[in-house]
Design an enzyme around this catalytic site. Structure first.
Site, PDB file in Angstrom:
ATOM      1  N   GLU A 179       0.819  -1.212   0.000  1.00 17.54           N
ATOM      2  CA  GLU A 179       0.000   0.000   0.000  1.00 17.54           C
ATOM      3  C   GLU A 179       0.856   1.267   0.000  1.00 17.54           C
ATOM      4  O   GLU A 179       0.914   2.002   0.989  1.00 17.54           O
ATOM      5  CB  GLU A 179      -0.979  -0.044   1.165  1.00 17.54           C
ATOM      6  CG  GLU A 179      -1.928  -1.237   1.040  1.00 17.54           C
ATOM      7  CD  GLU A 179      -2.950  -1.320   2.160  1.00 17.54           C
ATOM      8  OE1 GLU A 179      -3.188  -0.301   2.825  1.00 17.54           O
ATOM      9  OE2 GLU A 179      -3.505  -2.408   2.374  1.00 17.54           O
ATOM     10  N   PRO A 196       3.245  -6.759  -9.631  1.00 13.64           N
ATOM     11  CA  PRO A 196       3.769  -6.364 -10.928  1.00 13.64           C
ATOM     12  C   PRO A 196       4.547  -5.051 -10.869  1.00 13.64           C
ATOM     13  O   PRO A 196       4.140  -4.118 -10.193  1.00 13.64           O
ATOM     14  CB  PRO A 196       2.502  -6.187 -11.788  1.00 13.64           C
ATOM     15  CG  PRO A 196       1.379  -6.779 -11.022  1.00 13.64           C
ATOM     16  CD  PRO A 196       1.759  -6.713  -9.595  1.00 13.64           C
ATOM     17  N   HIS A 381     -17.631  -9.985   7.242  1.00 11.67           N
ATOM     18  CA  HIS A 381     -16.306  -9.391   7.417  1.00 11.67           C
ATOM     19  C   HIS A 381     -15.552 -10.138   8.500  1.00 11.67           C
ATOM     20  O   HIS A 381     -16.081 -10.390   9.584  1.00 11.67           O
ATOM     21  CB  HIS A 381     -16.432  -7.917   7.786  1.00 11.67           C
ATOM     22  CG  HIS A 381     -15.118  -7.220   7.900  1.00 11.67           C
ATOM     23  ND1 HIS A 381     -14.726  -6.498   9.014  1.00 11.67           N
ATOM     24  CD2 HIS A 381     -14.075  -7.137   7.031  1.00 11.67           C
ATOM     25  CE1 HIS A 381     -13.523  -5.999   8.829  1.00 11.67           C
ATOM     26  NE2 HIS A 381     -13.097  -6.372   7.633  1.00 11.67           N
ATOM     27  N   HIS A 382     -14.318 -10.521   8.195  1.00 18.65           N
ATOM     28  CA  HIS A 382     -13.412 -11.145   9.155  1.00 18.65           C
ATOM     29  C   HIS A 382     -12.110 -10.363   9.187  1.00 18.65           C
ATOM     30  O   HIS A 382     -11.272 -10.520   8.311  1.00 18.65           O
ATOM     31  CB  HIS A 382     -13.104 -12.593   8.747  1.00 18.65           C
ATOM     32  CG  HIS A 382     -14.228 -13.546   8.955  1.00 18.65           C
ATOM     33  ND1 HIS A 382     -14.296 -14.768   8.305  1.00 18.65           N
ATOM     34  CD2 HIS A 382     -15.336 -13.479   9.739  1.00 18.65           C
ATOM     35  CE1 HIS A 382     -15.387 -15.402   8.677  1.00 18.65           C
ATOM     36  NE2 HIS A 382     -16.038 -14.644   9.547  1.00 18.65           N
ATOM     37  N   GLU A 383     -11.938  -9.511  10.168  1.00 12.99           N
ATOM     38  CA  GLU A 383     -10.651  -8.847  10.369  1.00 12.99           C
ATOM     39  C   GLU A 383      -9.831  -9.662  11.360  1.00 12.99           C
ATOM     40  O   GLU A 383     -10.295  -9.953  12.461  1.00 12.99           O
ATOM     41  CB  GLU A 383     -10.843  -7.423  10.892  1.00 12.99           C
ATOM     42  CG  GLU A 383      -9.531  -6.695  11.204  1.00 12.99           C
ATOM     43  CD  GLU A 383      -8.556  -6.728  10.041  1.00 12.99           C
ATOM     44  OE1 GLU A 383      -7.465  -7.304  10.184  1.00 12.99           O
ATOM     45  OE2 GLU A 383      -8.898  -6.178   8.965  1.00 12.99           O
ATOM     46  N   HIS A 461      -8.462  -8.484   1.883  1.00 13.56           N
ATOM     47  CA  HIS A 461      -7.753  -7.216   2.048  1.00 13.56           C
ATOM     48  C   HIS A 461      -6.477  -7.449   2.853  1.00 13.56           C
ATOM     49  O   HIS A 461      -6.386  -8.393   3.631  1.00 13.56           O
ATOM     50  CB  HIS A 461      -8.647  -6.181   2.724  1.00 13.56           C
ATOM     51  CG  HIS A 461      -9.604  -5.547   1.779  1.00 13.56           C
ATOM     52  ND1 HIS A 461      -9.730  -4.177   1.644  1.00 13.56           N
ATOM     53  CD2 HIS A 461     -10.464  -6.083   0.878  1.00 13.56           C
ATOM     54  CE1 HIS A 461     -10.639  -3.906   0.726  1.00 13.56           C
ATOM     55  NE2 HIS A 461     -11.105  -5.045   0.243  1.00 13.56           N
ATOM     56  N   GLU A 462      -5.489  -6.569   2.637  1.00 12.21           N
ATOM     57  CA  GLU A 462      -4.127  -6.807   3.128  1.00 12.21           C
ATOM     58  C   GLU A 462      -3.709  -8.227   2.753  1.00 12.21           C
ATOM     59  O   GLU A 462      -3.249  -8.994   3.580  1.00 12.21           O
ATOM     60  CB  GLU A 462      -4.013  -6.585   4.640  1.00 12.21           C
ATOM     61  CG  GLU A 462      -4.360  -5.191   5.101  1.00 12.21           C
ATOM     62  CD  GLU A 462      -5.867  -4.967   5.223  1.00 12.21           C
ATOM     63  OE1 GLU A 462      -6.325  -3.864   4.873  1.00 12.21           O
ATOM     64  OE2 GLU A 462      -6.563  -5.898   5.658  1.00 12.21           O
ATOM     65  N   GLU A 480      -7.635  -6.538  -2.269  1.00 13.17           N
ATOM     66  CA  GLU A 480      -7.064  -5.190  -2.226  1.00 13.17           C
ATOM     67  C   GLU A 480      -5.653  -5.266  -2.811  1.00 13.17           C
ATOM     68  O   GLU A 480      -5.480  -5.438  -4.001  1.00 13.17           O
ATOM     69  CB  GLU A 480      -7.073  -4.695  -0.775  1.00 13.17           C
ATOM     70  CG  GLU A 480      -6.793  -3.225  -0.610  1.00 13.17           C
ATOM     71  CD  GLU A 480      -6.740  -2.858   0.855  1.00 13.17           C
ATOM     72  OE1 GLU A 480      -7.218  -1.761   1.194  1.00 13.17           O
ATOM     73  OE2 GLU A 480      -6.213  -3.638   1.669  1.00 13.17           O
ATOM     74  N   GLU A 486      -9.508   4.321   1.021  1.00  8.46           N
ATOM     75  CA  GLU A 486      -9.467   4.774   2.409  1.00  8.46           C
ATOM     76  C   GLU A 486      -8.322   5.745   2.691  1.00  8.46           C
ATOM     77  O   GLU A 486      -8.394   6.564   3.613  1.00  8.46           O
ATOM     78  CB  GLU A 486      -9.389   3.572   3.365  1.00  8.46           C
ATOM     79  CG  GLU A 486      -8.121   2.769   3.308  1.00  8.46           C
ATOM     80  CD  GLU A 486      -8.155   1.662   2.262  1.00  8.46           C
ATOM     81  OE1 GLU A 486      -7.331   0.736   2.356  1.00  8.46           O
ATOM     82  OE2 GLU A 486      -8.999   1.729   1.343  1.00  8.46           O
TER      83      GLU A 486
END
Length: 692
Positions: A179, A196, A381-383, A461-462, A480, A486
């Site tokens: 990121e 890439p 959602h699973h963080e 994500h991440e 992501e 964000e």
């Protein structure tokens, strides 16, 4: 000559012949259209390859090889001892995707290199050359020299792109994973880069280096050797070993996309074609679509994930989002912050998360029923906060719970600094891993397979980067893996005006991205705070785009799960512009990059899946420009009603972002369109055949 001396000479000649071949062998393969030429040789006892496009060098002679901890490797004293060629031309169908039918047309050359010293051993490098580039991988068969566990310490694959090539890249060894704002400069000045990574060499040839089918291996980044010459660097595990495996094994494919212009990189299917076909069988339950969610409100301090503020994931708020989704035709509502664990220092303690227990103000079963009654689904959602052992211990039960309430899509998250993925080993000792380590590559597949058993799709994500595994596991729909929307709420600095026109030619070449577009309040931190203890962020943190550019993102940035990320009340204030988001599909029959330059501008056209409508998106960086766009993708001579959402004459991302012109006019297939794009502006167009 005395017999004794003659015997010694014969012995020496024989010994040298055993060490090195008397004559270097060179093999070649070309792309089906003949434009790309691959050369492979064993010159000097080294495994060497080179690539050209026409008469222009793309990859200068570069080394191949591999080193192991406990075995002799493949780095020198090698000779080509065999080769095989093949040609393949077939078309396969995606269940969803940026195009429905994908042609896999390539020429193959498999070259076997045998060691001329030490234990008898050989390795095969299999090359596949397409019209848009090539891929190659190492294949190690079962053999006497490799009967125990193999610990790979280094992969010696090199890519000689030249010091004067221009590079667009993100660094590979810094805390924030993938990121980062893209950097640009001479390839000779790049130290390390995630893939890439995109290059343009002095001859004008565009090159993208990446990998495909990353399974049971660690992720590859590029490390500078000499200026403009890079070597594959595999991410090490917590014990320093890059990859643990055993014979037989295949590495992921190393990919080199090649095009005479930037748009040609986008119009390539190499990554998908180098992945295995669908392993899940009937995947009719995998459904692309658009969604909204309780998400952006937390990023702009309107709500909070936990109870230490104004909780966002409440029954009342979730029903409000469900009602809005049902009214405007959205398939899902993402809800973040519904489960126990968000209060306290969750970033540094992922063990706080419980994936089956809800906060007291959130009734998952009731809300799942309510959503289904409205023709909408809750998106789960699973963080994990990077505590993968805590997640894996609950994962099966968590997916079971979601399946029981009708959740068919789950967003997973691994918010943790790079190198801080936490796992507990077989001895009960906590170890820390990288997001793109072999361990995490395996974890993501375990999650995807566990979800598939419940007919659930994954949006990671991440994540570990995309390498085309969506072909093999179609429920791994998007992810992501780059700087998303964000950062425009709290990132310092926010994403620059060139961000999207760089992403299109870099990160997006790997596969779909859940960028979360569609922000209509372009100055969110100028809103008054909702409570004194929840102040807004820095007003300079904001989307650096016009409103028209936000609409264009729905065409330019592909994702089969596409979010309308802003608050419902912000869409209600601009329903005329919101109409484009309602109309644009998330699944496509065909996609064509029409024009562009890396970091400057891009224009892409896409045809709706199973229909005759086309959509076009064009965006620019901070430089206003007129873009001439051909409409050859439309049926020649046919009349279309074109609905334009374009920058107004006075539009500017900073001073006048809301100046937008919405109008309809007739367009004939094949005519050129002249699009005015304001500073960090865009254009979004819907083409409806006149017969409709």
């Amino acid at each position: 000559m005395p017999k004794r001396i003659a015997a010694i000479v014969v012995f020496l000649i024989a010994s040298l012949t055993a060490v090195l071949p008397l004559r270097a062998e060179t093999l070649t393969a070309t792309s089906p259209d003949g434009a790309i030429t691959l050369t492979v040789s064993d010159d000097g006892g080294l495994a060497i390859y080179a690539v050209s496009h026409g008469d222009k060098s793309v990859i200068a002679p570069s080394k191949l090889g591999m080193l192991f901890r406990d075995h002799h490797g493949f780095d020198r004293d090698l000779a080509i001892t065999g080769s095989q060629t093949a040609t393949h031309d077939a078309t396969w169908e995606q269940p969803w995707g940026e195009r429905r039918f994908v042609r896999d047309h390539h020429n193959e050359l498999a070259v076997t290199f045998a060691a001329q010293t030490g234990p008898a051993r050989s390795i095969t490098v299999r090359f596949r050359v397409f019209d848009t580039g090539l891929g190659f991988r190492y294949e190690l068969t079962e053999q006497e020299a490799f009967t125990s566990e193999i610990n790979i310490m280094d992969e010696l694959t090199q890519f000689g792109v030249g010091a004067e090539s221009k590079a667009w890249y993100t660094p590979s060894d810094e805390f924030n994973r993938y990121e980062y704002i893209y950097r640009t400069g001479r390839a000779g000045d790049v130290d390390d880069a995630h893939t890439p990574v995109t290059f343009r060499n002095p001859a004008g040839v565009h090159i993208s280096i990446h990998e495909a089918a990353l399974v049971n291996y660690s992720g590859m980044s590029l490390e500078a050797l000499r200026q403009g010459n890079f070597e594959a660097r595999l991410r090490p595990g917590s014990d320093g070993i890059r990859v643990k495996t055993s014979a037989p094994f295949n590495t992921p494919w190393r990919t080199i996309q090649i095009a005479p212009d930037a748009a040609g990189l986008i119009n390539s299917d190499i990554i998908l074609n180098l992945n295995e076909p669908n392993k899940l069988g009937d995947v009719s339950w995998v459904e692309p679509g658009k969604y909204i969610g309780i998400w952006w409100a937390m990023h702009i301090n309107e709500r909070t994930w936990g109870n230490d503020g104004i909780h966002g994931a409440t029954n009342e708020e979730t029903k409000r989002y469900i009602d809005f989704a049902a009214e405007h035709g959205f398939a899902g509502v993402l809800v973040e912050g519904w489960n126990i664990g968000w209060d306290g220092d969750w970033f540094n303690n992922g063990a706080l998360f419980n994936f089956t227990e809800a906060y007291a103000d959130f009734d998952l079963e009731e809300l799942g029923r309510y959503a289904r009654s409205k023709g909408v689904r809750i998106i789960g959602h699973h963080e994990t906060s990077g505590d993968v052992s805590n997640y894996e211990s609950q994962m099966e039960a968590a997916f079971d719970l979601y399946q029981s309430v009708g959740v068919a899509q789950v967003k997973t998250g691994y918010v943790a600094d790079a190198g801080d993925i936490s796992r507990v080993d077989e001895n009960g000792i906590t170890q820390f891993e990288w997001h793109d380590s072999q361990f995490m590559v395996g974890h993501h597949l375990r999650a995807v397979e566990a979800a598939a058993k419940r007919q659930i799709s994954i949006n990671a994500h991440e994540p570990v980067k995309d390498t085309g595994l969506r072909r093999t596991y179609p429920n791994w729909m998007t992810r992501e893996g780059a700087r998303g929307m964000e950062f425009n709420a709290w990132g310092t600095p926010p994403n620059p005006t060139s961000h999207i026109s760089t992403l299109a030619f870099t990160r997006m070449l790997a596969g779909p991205m859940d960028y979360t577009p569609g922000i209509f309040d372009l100055k969110p931190n100028e809103r008054p705070p909702v409570r004194e203890d929840m102040p807004r962020g820095d007003p300079s943190n904001r989307p650096q785009t016009t409103l028209a550019k936000q609409l264009a993102l729905y065409v330019v940035l592909y994702s089969p799960l596409q979010m309308a990320a802003d608050l419902p009340e912000n869409y209600e204030q601009r329903m005329d512009a919101f109409q484009f988001i309602k109309d644009v599909p998330a699944d496509w029959q065909e996609s064509i990059a029409l024009a562009g330059e890396v970091g400057e501008y891009v224009a892409i056209a896409r045809q709706e899946r199973g229909g005759d409508e086309w959509f076009l998106g064009a965006v620019t960086d901070g430089t206003p420009r007129i873009v001439e766009v051909p409409t050859d993708f439309l049926e020649a001579g046919k009349s279309y009603t074109a609905q334009f959402y374009v920058d107004g004459a006075d539009a500017h991302w900073d001073t006048n972002p809301y100046d937008i012109v919405i109008e309809s006019r007739d367009v004939t297939g094949g005519e050129a369109l002249s699009l005015h794009l304001a500073s960090s502006g865009g254009a979004a167009i819907r083409f409806i055949p006149a017969s409709e």
